[in-house]
Design a protein around this motif. Structure first.
Motif, mmCIF file in Angstrom:
data_model
loop_
_atom_site.group_PDB
_atom_site.id
_atom_site.type_symbol
_atom_site.label_atom_id
_atom_site.label_comp_id
_atom_site.label_asym_id
_atom_site.label_seq_id
_atom_site.Cartn_x
_atom_site.Cartn_y
_atom_site.Cartn_z
ATOM 1 N N ALA A 215 0.831 -1.208 0.000
ATOM 2 C CA ALA A 215 0.000 0.000 0.000
ATOM 3 C C ALA A 215 0.867 1.260 0.000
ATOM 4 O O ALA A 215 0.564 2.239 -0.693
ATOM 5 N N ASP A 216 1.950 1.241 0.773
ATOM 6 C CA ASP A 216 2.860 2.383 0.803
ATOM 7 C C ASP A 216 3.529 2.587 -0.548
ATOM 8 O O ASP A 216 3.630 3.721 -1.049
ATOM 9 N N ARG A 218 2.381 1.683 -3.445
ATOM 10 C CA ARG A 218 1.367 2.168 -4.386
ATOM 11 C C ARG A 218 1.194 3.681 -4.266
ATOM 12 O O ARG A 218 1.113 4.398 -5.266
ATOM 13 N N THR A 219 1.170 4.162 -3.030
ATOM 14 C CA THR A 219 1.002 5.597 -2.804
ATOM 15 C C THR A 219 2.171 6.388 -3.381
ATOM 16 O O THR A 219 1.988 7.460 -3.983
ATOM 17 N N ARG A 220 3.377 5.874 -3.227
ATOM 18 C CA ARG A 220 4.555 6.568 -3.752
ATOM 19 C C ARG A 220 4.521 6.653 -5.275
ATOM 20 O O ARG A 220 4.832 7.687 -5.867
ATOM 21 N N ALA A 222 1.853 6.420 -7.214
ATOM 22 C CA ALA A 222 0.743 7.288 -7.623
ATOM 23 C C ALA A 222 1.135 8.758 -7.545
ATOM 24 O O ALA A 222 0.751 9.558 -8.411
ATOM 25 N N ALA A 223 1.902 9.125 -6.522
ATOM 26 C CA ALA A 223 2.323 10.520 -6.385
ATOM 27 C C ALA A 223 3.185 10.947 -7.564
ATOM 28 O O ALA A 223 3.052 12.067 -8.080
ATOM 29 N N LEU A 251 -3.060 0.086 -7.822
ATOM 30 C CA LEU A 251 -2.996 1.499 -8.200
ATOM 31 C C LEU A 251 -4.047 1.823 -9.265
ATOM 32 O O LEU A 251 -4.788 2.815 -9.148
ATOM 33 N N ARG A 254 -7.624 1.793 -7.906
ATOM 34 C CA ARG A 254 -7.989 2.828 -6.938
ATOM 35 C C ARG A 254 -7.777 4.242 -7.456
ATOM 36 O O ARG A 254 -8.490 5.163 -7.059
ATOM 37 N N GLU A 255 -6.767 4.424 -8.293
ATOM 38 C CA GLU A 255 -6.397 5.771 -8.714
ATOM 39 C C GLU A 255 -6.172 5.760 -10.230
ATOM 40 O O GLU A 255 -5.047 5.534 -10.679
#
Length: 412
Positions: A215-216, A218-220, A222-223, A251, A254-255
């Protein structure tokens, strides 16, 4: 092979963000910086690249690249997505726990039918999987033999019931196994056992700590897809390949990837996906394979080589896992062809160094022909073409394996 969405509008790459996901590796991420630095310099001499590295400031571990490849200037930022702390924690098991893992892991692969079906794909990685089991059993028998011999020839000192003999045997077994474990860097038996045990700790499902790391990551990623890169390239090596698949599947679910954003590319190298996807608890990975294989938002190229005995060479990870549907478009399965892209002298030097060959995808090749679509890790990561621009014109390897073998696959 269908082009990813908006591929035609993608110009030359001037700025790239590269996320590298290692396999099951306890070493610090600086190891990959040094590997990239040394091998990029070697490939530059061989292929005429000009690649310079500099320290990276800010969050995450990585480095910066300034390169001139194929006549164009390219800047890249590399970030290693670190999960070596989870690897170290899983390797910190005692002797008794390691042998418990041995029997549990063996039972899961045999009892589920996965072992038999995996053997139909490639013998090499299955020999690599059976090797630590055989080695640890032989080490246990050797330590036991030494202990029994010592108990037989040493005086028991009059202790009742052969108590001293029992102590000698137990001490010899424990001491022998401790020594084997301490010097495992020479044969990697304990390391590989922990690797396979980590895969099976939840019957193939990701442990909670790894899910949190996914999850972490994926967030990186996506940013950076919201920044002004020309390409965001995710590279997953070995076990890192199936992590990359799950990260990007999450990713995109969700985004949604913006059509006017960077090209999103996935390069999987030396993948061992079937070792997980064939397990009963790996439903999450199987769904991720099916989902990602149909998505138009990315380009996915899978590179392996028959000379790599630790990978499922040229096995389409979606198809052999039984998750290929009629809309499958990915991955494009290609061969790094070590026996051709390495000079005969270098190939003879490396062909029996199995663990070294498993990292060859990240290293220099000294027998490239100069063809624009030939696999060159440093042209891929520091060159002016997106992954699709570089390989989209190639046909899949004629030797690729697509027949579904997974007992838990959907066989769609």
């Amino acid at each position: 092979m269908k082009a990813p969405r908006h591929a035609a509008e993608t110009g030359p790459v001037r700025r790239r963000k590269l996320f590298y996901i290692p396999g099951y590796d306890p070493f610090p991420p600086r190891r990959y910086r040094e590997l990239y630095r040394s091998q990029a310099a070697l490939q530059a001499e061989l292929s005429g690249h000009d690649i310079a590295l500099a320290p990276k400031a800010g969050g995450g571990y990585g480095w910066l690249i300034e390169a001139e490849v194929e006549g164009r200037d390219v800047s890249a930022e590399v970030e290693v997505l670190v999960w070596s702390d989870l690897v170290k924690a899983s390797m910190g098991q005692g002797i008794v726990e390691t042998y418990r893992q041995l029997f549990r892991t063996s039972w899961l692969y045999v009892g589920s039918g996965a072992l038999r079906r995996l053997m139909r794909l490639r013998k090499g990685p299955m020999i690599a999987a059976l090797y630590p089991i055989a080695a640890l059993i032989l080490q246990l028998l050797a330590a036991l033999a030494v202990g029994l011999a010592a108990a037989h020839f040493l005086p028991v000192g009059g202790l009742p019931g052969g108590l001293l003999g029992l102590i000698i045997v137990a001490g010899s077994v424990w001491g022998g196994l401790w020594l084997f474990r301490r010097h495992d860097r020479r044969i990697y038996a304990w390391y590989l056992m922990h690797d396979y045990a980590f895969t099976t700790v939840e019957d193939g499902a990701y442990p909670a700590a790894l899910e949190a790391r996914i999850a972490d990551f994926r967030t990186r990623i996506a940013a950076d897809l919201a920044r002004d890169w020309d390409e965001v390239l995710v590279v997953g090596h070995s076990s890192g390949a199936y992590l990359a698949i799950s990260i990007l599947a999450d990713l995109i679910r969700r985004e949604p990837v913006q059509p006017d954003g960077p090209a999103l590319s996935l390069l999987t190298l030396g993948q061992v996906v079937p070792m997980v996807s064939f397990l009963p608890g790996a439903g999450r990975l199987r769904e991720d394979l099916a989902y990602l294989s149909e998505r138009p938002e990315l380009a996915w190229v899978d590179v392996t080589a028959p000379g790599d005995g630790c990978a499922f060479a040229l096995c389409d990870p979606v198809a052999v896992s039984g998750m290929a549907g009629p809309a499958q478009r990915w991955p494009l399965v290609l061969s790094a062809a070590f026996s051709r892209t390495l000079s005969p002298v270098r190939w003879q030097r490396l062909k029996r160094r199995y663990f070294r060959l498993h990292f060859q995808y990240l290293c220099a090749f000294d027998n490239l022909t100069g063809a624009p679509d030939e696999y060159d890790y440093f042209a891929v990561t520091a060159g002016p073409k997106t992954l699709w621009q570089r390989f989209g014109g190639r046909a899949p390897s004629k030797s690729r394996v697509v027949e579904p073998q997974n007992p838990y696959g959907a066989f769609r």
